[in-house]
Write a protein that holds these residues in place. Structure first.
Motif, PDB file in Angstrom:
ATOM      1  N   PRO A 386       0.842  -1.195   0.000  1.00 50.21           N
ATOM      2  CA  PRO A 386       0.000   0.000   0.000  1.00 50.21           C
ATOM      3  C   PRO A 386       0.879   1.247   0.000  1.00 50.21           C
ATOM      4  CG  PRO A 386      -0.578  -1.491   1.783  1.00 50.21           C
ATOM      5  CD  PRO A 386       0.700  -1.969   1.221  1.00 50.21           C
ATOM      6  N   GLN A 387       0.482   2.217  -0.800  1.00 52.00           N
ATOM      7  CA  GLN A 387       1.323   3.401  -0.976  1.00 52.00           C
ATOM      8  C   GLN A 387       0.427   4.621  -1.173  1.00 52.00           C
ATOM      9  OE1 GLN A 387       3.408   3.351  -4.759  1.00 52.00           O
ATOM     10  NE2 GLN A 387       5.338   3.682  -3.690  1.00 52.00           N
ATOM     11  N   VAL A 388       0.684   5.668  -0.410  1.00 52.58           N
ATOM     12  CA  VAL A 388      -0.079   6.907  -0.593  1.00 52.58           C
ATOM     13  C   VAL A 388       0.637   7.731  -1.659  1.00 52.58           C
ATOM     14  CG1 VAL A 388      -0.917   9.008   0.517  1.00 52.58           C
ATOM     15  CG2 VAL A 388      -0.869   6.861   1.788  1.00 52.58           C
ATOM     16  N   ILE A 389      -0.064   8.005  -2.744  1.00 49.81           N
ATOM     17  CA  ILE A 389       0.563   8.679  -3.881  1.00 49.81           C
ATOM     18  C   ILE A 389       0.534  10.193  -3.743  1.00 49.81           C
ATOM     19  CG2 ILE A 389       0.426   9.009  -6.395  1.00 49.81           C
ATOM     20  CD1 ILE A 389       1.202   6.233  -5.493  1.00 49.81           C
ATOM     21  N   SER A 390      -0.654  10.717  -3.475  1.00 50.53           N
ATOM     22  CA  SER A 390      -0.793  12.176  -3.440  1.00 50.53           C
ATOM     23  C   SER A 390      -2.121  12.550  -2.800  1.00 50.53           C
ATOM     24  CB  SER A 390      -0.750  12.719  -4.875  1.00 50.53           C
ATOM     25  OG  SER A 390      -1.875  12.213  -5.583  1.00 50.53           O
ATOM     26  N   PRO A 391      -2.233  13.803  -2.368  1.00 47.27           N
ATOM     27  CA  PRO A 391      -3.545  14.257  -1.903  1.00 47.27           C
ATOM     28  C   PRO A 391      -4.411  14.635  -3.105  1.00 47.27           C
ATOM     29  CG  PRO A 391      -1.935  16.014  -1.691  1.00 47.27           C
ATOM     30  CD  PRO A 391      -1.193  14.829  -2.247  1.00 47.27           C
ATOM     31  N   VAL A 392      -5.730  14.635  -2.904  1.00 47.86           N
ATOM     32  CA  VAL A 392      -6.622  15.168  -3.935  1.00 47.86           C
ATOM     33  C   VAL A 392      -6.914  16.608  -3.517  1.00 47.86           C
ATOM     34  CG1 VAL A 392      -8.832  14.885  -5.123  1.00 47.86           C
ATOM     35  CG2 VAL A 392      -7.615  12.880  -4.257  1.00 47.86           C
ATOM     36  N   LEU A 393      -6.187  17.534  -4.132  1.00 55.32           N
ATOM     37  CA  LEU A 393      -6.227  18.924  -3.654  1.00 55.32           C
ATOM     38  C   LEU A 393      -7.616  19.549  -3.744  1.00 55.32           C
ATOM     39  CD1 LEU A 393      -2.785  20.187  -5.006  1.00 55.32           C
ATOM     40  CD2 LEU A 393      -3.390  19.605  -2.656  1.00 55.32           C
ATOM     41  N   GLU A 394      -8.376  19.171  -4.791  1.00 52.05           N
ATOM     42  CA  GLU A 394      -9.722  19.756  -4.940  1.00 52.05           C
ATOM     43  C   GLU A 394     -10.622  19.399  -3.763  1.00 52.05           C
ATOM     44  OE1 GLU A 394      -9.172  17.027  -8.022  1.00 52.05           O
ATOM     45  OE2 GLU A 394      -7.479  18.241  -7.387  1.00 52.05           O
ATOM     46  N   LYS A 395     -10.260  18.284  -3.081  1.00 49.86           N
ATOM     47  CA  LYS A 395     -11.122  17.857  -1.979  1.00 49.86           C
ATOM     48  C   LYS A 395     -10.555  18.250  -0.617  1.00 49.86           C
ATOM     49  CE  LYS A 395     -13.390  13.951  -4.228  1.00 49.86           C
ATOM     50  NZ  LYS A 395     -13.672  12.519  -4.153  1.00 49.86           N
ATOM     51  N   ARG A 396      -9.489  19.030  -0.625  1.00 47.90           N
ATOM     52  CA  ARG A 396      -8.860  19.386   0.661  1.00 47.90           C
ATOM     53  C   ARG A 396      -9.783  20.266   1.505  1.00 47.90           C
ATOM     54  NH1 ARG A 396      -2.781  20.863   0.615  1.00 47.90           N
ATOM     55  NH2 ARG A 396      -2.640  18.636   0.995  1.00 47.90           N
ATOM     56  N   LYS A 397      -9.882  19.891   2.781  1.00 51.43           N
ATOM     57  CA  LYS A 397     -10.748  20.670   3.679  1.00 51.43           C
ATOM     58  C   LYS A 397      -9.916  21.766   4.349  1.00 51.43           C
ATOM     59  CE  LYS A 397     -13.423  16.541   4.685  1.00 51.43           C
ATOM     60  NZ  LYS A 397     -13.301  15.354   5.511  1.00 51.43           N
ATOM     61  N   ALA A 398     -10.623  22.806   4.794  1.00 49.71           N
ATOM     62  CA  ALA A 398      -9.929  23.939   5.420  1.00 49.71           C
ATOM     63  C   ALA A 398      -9.217  23.505   6.696  1.00 49.71           C
ATOM     64  CB  ALA A 398     -10.940  25.038   5.720  1.00 49.71           C
ATOM     65  N   ASN A 399      -9.747  22.488   7.363  1.00 47.69           N
ATOM     66  CA  ASN A 399      -9.149  22.079   8.641  1.00 47.69           C
ATOM     67  C   ASN A 399      -8.115  20.956   8.498  1.00 47.69           C
ATOM     68  OD1 ASN A 399     -10.871  20.042   7.981  1.00 47.69           O
ATOM     69  ND2 ASN A 399     -11.933  19.957   9.964  1.00 47.69           N
ATOM     70  N   SER A 400      -7.642  20.702   7.290  1.00 45.44           N
ATOM     71  CA  SER A 400      -6.611  19.658   7.129  1.00 45.44           C
ATOM     72  C   SER A 400      -5.343  20.089   7.861  1.00 45.44           C
ATOM     73  CB  SER A 400      -6.314  19.415   5.652  1.00 45.44           C
ATOM     74  OG  SER A 400      -5.709  20.553   5.101  1.00 45.44           O
ATOM     75  N   LEU A 401      -4.629  19.119   8.415  1.00 47.82           N
ATOM     76  CA  LEU A 401      -3.483  19.429   9.279  1.00 47.82           C
ATOM     77  C   LEU A 401      -2.161  19.070   8.636  1.00 47.82           C
ATOM     78  CD1 LEU A 401      -4.540  18.121  12.810  1.00 47.82           C
ATOM     79  CD2 LEU A 401      -4.042  20.475  12.151  1.00 47.82           C
ATOM     80  N   VAL A 402      -1.232  20.017   8.647  1.00 39.84           N
ATOM     81  CA  VAL A 402       0.122  19.732   8.168  1.00 39.84           C
ATOM     82  C   VAL A 402       0.798  18.873   9.240  1.00 39.84           C
ATOM     83  CG1 VAL A 402       2.367  20.719   7.596  1.00 39.84           C
ATOM     84  CG2 VAL A 402       0.269  21.846   6.840  1.00 39.84           C
ATOM     85  N   PHE A 403       1.439  17.792   8.798  1.00 41.20           N
ATOM     86  CA  PHE A 403       2.035  16.852   9.750  1.00 41.20           C
ATOM     87  C   PHE A 403       3.514  17.170   9.987  1.00 41.20           C
ATOM     88  CE2 PHE A 403       4.582  13.022  10.384  1.00 41.20           C
ATOM     89  CZ  PHE A 403       4.029  12.524  11.545  1.00 41.20           C
TER      90      PHE A 403
END
Length: 550
Positions: A386-403
């Motif tokens: 399993p591999q996370v490729i990228s975020p879907v920027l169009e669906k990013r919520k305002a409360n998303s957190l930078v890790f």
DNA sequence: TGGGTGGCCTATACGCTCAA
DNA sequence: TTGAGCGTATAGGCCACCCA
């Protein structure tokens, strides 16, 4: 005696007929008799062999499922190792490989054999005097498991070679479960109230590892041969393609989609064609394999590490899905590295449900701009990891957190601490990873101990029911108890033991690959670790103190 | 001497069967 | 029911070596 001779003759005739119809049905896909007629021939043969056991031979088609269940699989040492393949994930990488080999073969004309990279199980099959005698899994490449009885149940695999074959030879192939057979098998299992298989590859892998070959015989497996491993007393042809033709003439089954081509463009064309048509294939394939055709060129290029230079797997794009990144967790590795991993909303990708995926390191997370709460694109690299490729920027919520690892692990003192032992974490300038520098960190110890035990080849069963070794570290009682949510009385017991024996903490670790953290437990009593094992552990884990008896 | 490459090691995931 | 063992596989980091 006349009866005996007549029976012998009839048995030979039946075997010949059955083998012939097997080949027509399973290899050439051109049956000439009905299933009922075929069954009648097989039943007659089985009846005669039951009546005259002295006429039974291992290559008889009636003996495909004749063996008694095994207690365990034997080990088969491969005469020539089964190597793995280097991979290309894009045309650029394929061209790089082409550039490398043409540089090593200056001015020479080269051609390639293109094959599908089957998603199954690699096996090695040995024939002696034309009779299939041994079938083994790939294993570690040098030795595999003896699964002869199970492979004999595969109808498309001839128990007897035909034509002008060498006295002894080994062919290599891929066992797989065709898609329609997989669907049919799962429908039957559903009807019978049995758990269904997740995907054809794992179902095939599980099927060939049955101790009872009668179970394997009910799994409609198939096989394609893709190489001649070695051969005795015979002149080998000059090219891989001719070798495949030769193997085919011995009645072994090849993938009909193999193709001989002369140029890199033609290789790319083969790839493009099958990327397009992969979903329509009757079997699962995760790419193509490109091999240099000329065997002397193969010989000269040789292998680097465990990969031949003369072949490469060119992977199809992985199946992808999107899901929610719920959180990012941090695990502690053997060497103290802090490894971030994605905690995902479970999603079905490429035949399995994915809940977690490694995120490798913080730089990688930053580079991909992945934030907690994002909808992310997920794939199974090589259709496995399993591999996370990228975020879907169009669906990013305002409360998303930078890790950030430091923020995630920041304590009330403002510093960042190991999630297991609470030691302050460090990161060397220029390095990608953060570390827990505490050599006595329980998580590191668990990993280190497991690694040590597996490297030593120690019989961990000798240590108790599971890997359960007692060792001590200092000053961690409370942290460890909090971490693993221990009951006060359990903690008291351990503290008591520790004080009594002069150590601060006594930890027994039980490891499980399937549930590592939830199964790190603390022993209610001290396990016995004695003799040589204790001495080795004491030597290797000198910084810790080992208690060898209760 | 610095960049590129190859080899090795470590770390990760999950499914299936078998045995306890 | 649980966990070991075996199977599948890739990515990242580090180090040694080669070559320009």
């Amino acid at each position: 005696m006349t009866d005996y001779l007549q029976t012998q003759e009839r048995i030979l005739e039946l075997r010949h007929q059955i083998n012939h119809h097997n080949r027509l049905y399973y290899v050439l896909d051109a049956p000439k008799i009905s299933d009922e007629e075929y069954d009648a021939l097989l039943r007659e043969l089985q009846k005669l062999e039951n009546e005259f056991p002295s006429l039974v031979t291992p290559d008889s088609p009636a003996q495909r499922v004749g063996a008694e269940p095994l207690k365990t699989f034997g080990i088969v040492k491969h005469r020539k190792p089964l190597l793995s393949l280097a991979n290309a994930f894009c045309k650029e990488e394929l061209r790089e490989w082409h550039k490398r080999i043409t540089k090593l073969l200056p001015g020479e004309k080269i051609s390639f054999v293109c094959e599908h990279k089957m998603d199954g199980l690699a096996v090695a099959l040995t024939y002696e005097n034309g009779v299939l005698t041994t079938g083994a899994t790939r294993g570690n490449g040098d030795e595999g498991e003896n699964i002869t009885n199970n492979l004999r149940t595969i109808r498309s695999l001839p128990l007897t070679a035909l034509g002008n074959f060498p006295q002894r030879f080994e062919v290599r192939g891929e066992v797989f479960l065709p898609k329609t057979n997989f669907d049919k098998l799962n429908r039957e299992r559903e009807r019978d109230g049995l758990p269904i298989f997740a995907n054809p590859r794992n179902a095939a892998a599980g099927s060939v590892r049955q101790l009872d070959s009668k179970v394997t015989a009910r799994r409609p497996l198939d096989i394609f041969i893709y190489a001649l491993g070695w051969a005795e007393n015979d002149q080998l042809p000059d090219s891989h393609w001719e070798m495949l033709e030769q193997v085919k003439s011995w009645s072994l089954k090849l993938n009909p989609n193999n193709r001989l081509v002369d140029t890199l463009d033609a290789v790319e064309q083969y790839y493009d064609e099958w990327v397009e048509k992969r979903d329509n294939l009757p079997y699962e394939a995760d790419g193509i394999v490109v091999k240099l055709n000329d065997l002397s060129q193969q010989e000269r290029l040789g292998a680097a590490s465990r990969e031949p230079r003369w072949a490469i797997a060119f992977k199809f794009p992985a199946h992808q899905a999107t899901t929610q990144l719920k959180d990012i967790g941090i695990s502690v590795g053997r060497t103290g590295t802090l490894n971030p991993y994605a905690i995902l909303e479970p999603v079905f990708v490429g035949g399995v449900v994915i809940k977690q995926a490694s995120l490798h390191n913080e730089d990688d997370i930053r580079r991909k701009d992945i934030r907690i709460g994002d909808t992310v694109v997920l794939q199974r690299a090589g259709d496995v990891i399993p591999q996370v490729i990228s975020p879907v920027l169009e669906k990013r919520k305002a409360n998303s957190l930078v890790f950030s690892i430091e923020d995630k692990l920041r304590g009330s003192d403002g510093a960042s601490h190991c999630p297991v032992c609470n030691e302050r974490i460090v990161r060397t300038e220029g390095e990608a990873m953060y570390y827990c520098p505490n050599a006595a960190c329980p998580a590191q110890l668990a990993e280190k101990l497991e690694h040590f035990v597996s490297k030593q080849g120690m019989d961990i069963r000798g240590l108790g029911e599971r890997l359960a070794v007692v060792f001590m570290a200092e000053g961690l009682v409370k942290d460890v108890a909090d971490l693993y949510d221990l009951k006060p009385e359990q903690l008291a017991l351990r503290e008591g033991m520790g004080e009594k024996s002069g150590y601060n903490i006594v930890v027994a670790i039980e490891r499980s690959r399937t549930r590592p953290l939830s199964n790190i437990i603390f022993a209610l009593g001290i396990r016995h670790v004695g003799g040589e094992t204790a001495a080795i552990l004491a030597r290797e884990f000198g910084s810790l103190k080992l208690l060898s008896e209760a």
